[in-house]
Every structure is written in C-alpha cells, then in structure tokens.
Scaffold this motif. Structure first.
Motif, PDB file in Angstrom:
ATOM      1  N   GLU A 107      -4.316 109.500  86.103  1.00  0.00           N
ATOM      2  CA  GLU A 107      -3.257 108.657  86.662  1.00  0.00           C
ATOM      3  C   GLU A 107      -3.318 108.625  88.196  1.00  0.00           C
ATOM      4  O   GLU A 107      -3.218 107.562  88.818  1.00  0.00           O
ATOM      5  N   LEU A 108      -3.519 109.798  88.783  1.00  0.00           N
ATOM      6  CA  LEU A 108      -3.611 109.863  90.249  1.00  0.00           C
ATOM      7  C   LEU A 108      -4.883 109.147  90.730  1.00  0.00           C
ATOM      8  O   LEU A 108      -4.858 108.390  91.707  1.00  0.00           O
ATOM      9  N   ILE A 109      -5.987 109.387  90.033  1.00  0.00           N
ATOM     10  CA  ILE A 109      -7.257 108.769  90.428  1.00  0.00           C
ATOM     11  C   ILE A 109      -7.132 107.247  90.345  1.00  0.00           C
ATOM     12  O   ILE A 109      -7.641 106.508  91.187  1.00  0.00           O
ATOM     13  N   ASN A 110      -6.400 106.780  89.349  1.00  0.00           N
ATOM     14  CA  ASN A 110      -6.172 105.346  89.204  1.00  0.00           C
ATOM     15  C   ASN A 110      -5.399 104.781  90.396  1.00  0.00           C
ATOM     16  O   ASN A 110      -5.738 103.721  90.934  1.00  0.00           O
ATOM     17  N   LYS A 111      -4.390 105.503  90.844  1.00  0.00           N
ATOM     18  CA  LYS A 111      -3.622 105.045  92.017  1.00  0.00           C
ATOM     19  C   LYS A 111      -4.544 104.982  93.228  1.00  0.00           C
ATOM     20  O   LYS A 111      -4.478 104.071  94.040  1.00  0.00           O
ATOM     21  N   LYS A 112      -5.379 105.995  93.364  1.00  0.00           N
ATOM     22  CA  LYS A 112      -6.303 106.035  94.495  1.00  0.00           C
ATOM     23  C   LYS A 112      -7.293 104.863  94.417  1.00  0.00           C
ATOM     24  O   LYS A 112      -7.623 104.261  95.439  1.00  0.00           O
ATOM     25  N   ALA A 113      -7.776 104.555  93.208  1.00  0.00           N
ATOM     26  CA  ALA A 113      -8.751 103.457  93.049  1.00  0.00           C
ATOM     27  C   ALA A 113      -8.116 102.134  93.487  1.00  0.00           C
ATOM     28  O   ALA A 113      -8.734 101.345  94.213  1.00  0.00           O
ATOM     29  N   HIS A 114      -6.880 101.905  93.063  1.00  0.00           N
ATOM     30  CA  HIS A 114      -6.196 100.665  93.465  1.00  0.00           C
ATOM     31  C   HIS A 114      -6.024 100.616  94.984  1.00  0.00           C
ATOM     32  O   HIS A 114      -6.244  99.572  95.608  1.00  0.00           O
ATOM     33  N   ALA A 115      -5.611 101.745  95.574  1.00  0.00           N
ATOM     34  CA  ALA A 115      -5.377 101.766  97.025  1.00  0.00           C
ATOM     35  C   ALA A 115      -6.686 101.583  97.788  1.00  0.00           C
ATOM     36  O   ALA A 115      -6.735 100.881  98.805  1.00  0.00           O
ATOM     37  N   ALA A 116      -7.755 102.197  97.306  1.00  0.00           N
ATOM     38  CA  ALA A 116      -9.063 102.071  97.981  1.00  0.00           C
ATOM     39  C   ALA A 116      -9.499 100.612  97.966  1.00  0.00           C
ATOM     40  O   ALA A 116      -9.891 100.047  98.992  1.00  0.00           O
ATOM     41  N   LEU A 117      -9.415  99.988  96.792  1.00  0.00           N
ATOM     42  CA  LEU A 117      -9.851  98.585  96.671  1.00  0.00           C
ATOM     43  C   LEU A 117      -8.988  97.669  97.541  1.00  0.00           C
ATOM     44  O   LEU A 117      -9.506  96.761  98.198  1.00  0.00           O
ATOM     45  N   ALA A 118      -7.692  97.924  97.555  1.00  0.00           N
ATOM     46  CA  ALA A 118      -6.798  97.075  98.352  1.00  0.00           C
ATOM     47  C   ALA A 118      -7.152  97.163  99.834  1.00  0.00           C
ATOM     48  O   ALA A 118      -6.955  96.213 100.589  1.00  0.00           O
ATOM     49  N   ALA A 119      -7.699  98.306 100.261  1.00  0.00           N
ATOM     50  CA  ALA A 119      -8.044  98.475 101.678  1.00  0.00           C
ATOM     51  C   ALA A 119      -9.486  98.051 101.967  1.00  0.00           C
ATOM     52  O   ALA A 119      -9.941  98.167 103.097  1.00  0.00           O
ATOM     53  N   GLY A 120     -10.210  97.627 100.944  1.00  0.00           N
ATOM     54  CA  GLY A 120     -11.588  97.173 101.171  1.00  0.00           C
ATOM     55  C   GLY A 120     -12.632  98.261 101.063  1.00  0.00           C
ATOM     56  O   GLY A 120     -13.780  98.078 101.486  1.00  0.00           O
ATOM     57  N   LEU A 121     -12.259  99.408 100.488  1.00  0.00           N
ATOM     58  CA  LEU A 121     -13.257 100.462 100.242  1.00  0.00           C
ATOM     59  C   LEU A 121     -13.828 100.297  98.847  1.00  0.00           C
ATOM     60  O   LEU A 121     -13.120  99.824  97.939  1.00  0.00           O
TER      61      LEU A 121
END
Ligand code: PEP
Length: 258
Positions: A107-121
């Motif tokens: 669940e945490l990794i999923n939040k991080k994946a969304h945030a990374a993609l939203a920032a262009g990483l």
C-alpha cells in the motif's frame, strides 16, 4: 521494443569520495556502450555529487527511495520533487530491504509509485519472494499480490513506462543467483499478469529487470532470456568495471526485445 536497462543500487556503501570516483568510472566506460540504458542510484546525500560526475554522460541518476508526500513534517524523508531537483530520472521503490527491514507495505509502495509518476520520475518497483515462500510453492501468489498492491490504480500509460525489478529475496546479496529458467519463469508470468490486467501491447512495452547477485559472469545467460530486460545490480555495481561488464553483456547480446 524494450531496450535493456542496467541500474546499480549502491545502497549505503559509498563515501562521497568513492561515490564520485565510481560515478566517473561508470560515466567514462559508458561512452563506448550503445543500445543499453544505464543508471546509478547512490545514497541520497551523494545524489548531487554523483549527478555532477555523470553530467553529460550516458548514465542517468536514480534514488534508492522516496516518500510519497510532497512536503511537510516528515522528518528524514525526501519527496519526489526534491529528487527531480537533484537531477534524478529514476527512483527505486519497494526494494526488499525497504519491505523487510523497514516494514514497507504494498500500500505504501503504491502511494510512492503514484507520487513518483506524478512528479515525472520513473519508478523501478521491486518485487520478490522470500526463500520460505518459494519453497512453499507460493512464488507466483506473492508476486501477484505485490503487483496488485504496489501497482494498483496505475493507468495503462503509466504501467508501460515504469520498470519492474524481480528480485527473489533469497538471491539478494547472497551470491545465490536464480537460474535463468527460474527468473524467466517469473518474468514471463509477470508479463502475463500485466497482459491480463491491461493488454498485450502494454505488457510487451514493460521492462522487467532481474536482480539478485548479478555479476559479469552470470549476466549473459540471464539477459539472454526473452522476458529479462536488464538487471538491478547491488554488490557488483560498486566496481565500475563489474557494472560495465554487465552492461557490455547486454550490448553484446543486442537484446532489444520484441
Ligand atoms: C539489490 O540490492 O537490488 C541486489 C540485487 O543486490 P545484489 O546484486 O548484491 O544481490
């Protein structure tokens, strides 16, 4: 076409001086390598130093972890925009050490994946089973659960653009490499999960790295398998010649897949 991608995870294993020297060595050697994507992931306190050392080279910068919140009272954490500011293109998420030492959940990794993609990483999302899980015949149940949890809610375009690293936990830092057959079996099953959830063309664009005791001596037989698109390398990435030796194997095989 899937271009091979070799990334080095330096973990907590360099000083500023050794990080700079290693980065310079990798950048220099990378000049001669075409047809492969390369990244190094130093400790976050040396991202800037390493970014300077690889500037203008074929080597991209990656971070080993991030937090999903953009800012705020999160002592000790770094957000995606901060990593972008430091020049990162990639971020490793859900590495087995994060999952098993620091208790990170899907669940945490999923939040991080969304945030990374939203920032262009571009996230490199790590998955993998423990030895006891493999021995109990649960490898694919675990992998499926990790895919469903860590990649939940990603759009088709996002899935096609991320990188997955299959890293059997029992093979990380142990010298026990999965056989090419064992690795390929999981990689092709993983691709099938993505195909079933999205479609064949997205599954075919997704790059899946193998990680777990990859060295120049065993890289070719792994990278030669149809669904293994590169490697996430720990120990062997700490010596420029070893890391480059693995990348050379990918170049020699000429493995742009499908
Ligand atoms: C890793 O830490 O992601 C890894 C694969 O380590 P090693 O290559 O040392 O097994």
């Amino acid at each position: 076409m899937r271009r091979p991608f070799i990334a080095g995870n330096w973990k907590m294993n360099t000083t500023r001086a050794t990080a700079a020297a290693l980065a310079e060595g990798v950048a220099k050697g990378a000049d001669a390598l075409d047809g492969v994507d390369l990244a190094v992931c130093p400790p976050s306190c040396y991202l800037e130093t390493v970014g300077r050392a690889i500037a203008g080279s074929k080597v991209a910068l990656g971070a080993q972890n991030m937090y999903h919140q953009p800012d705020g009272a999160f002592t000790g954490e770094l957000g995606a925009a901060m990593l972008r500011d430091l020049g990162c293109k990639y971020v490793i998420l859900g590495h087995s050490e994060r999952r098993h030492i620091f208790g990170e959940t899907d669940e945490l990794i999923n939040k991080k994946a969304h945030a990374a993609l939203a920032a262009g990483l571009t996230p490199i999302v790590c998955l993998g089973e423990l030895l006891a899980e493999r021995e109990a015949g649960k490898t694919m149940t675990i992998i499926k659960k990790q895919v469903d949890g860590s990649l939940a809610g990603l759009s088709p375009d996002q899935i096609a653009g991320i990188v997955i690293a299959y890293e059997p936990v029992w093979a990380i830092g142990t010298g026990k490499v999965a056989t090419p057959q064992q690795a390929e079996e999981v990689h092709s099953a993983l691709r099938k999960i993505v195909e079933d959830r999205y479609n064949g063309s997205i599954a075919n664009s997704l790059r899946i790295q193998y990680g777990g005791s990859v060295k120049p001596e065993n890289a070719a037989e792994l990278l030669d398998r149809p669904d293994i698109d590169g490697a996430l390398v720990g120990g062997a990435s700490l010596k420029a010649e070893h890391f480059l030796g693995i990348a050379e194997k990918a170049v020699k095989l000429g493995v742009e897949k499908l």
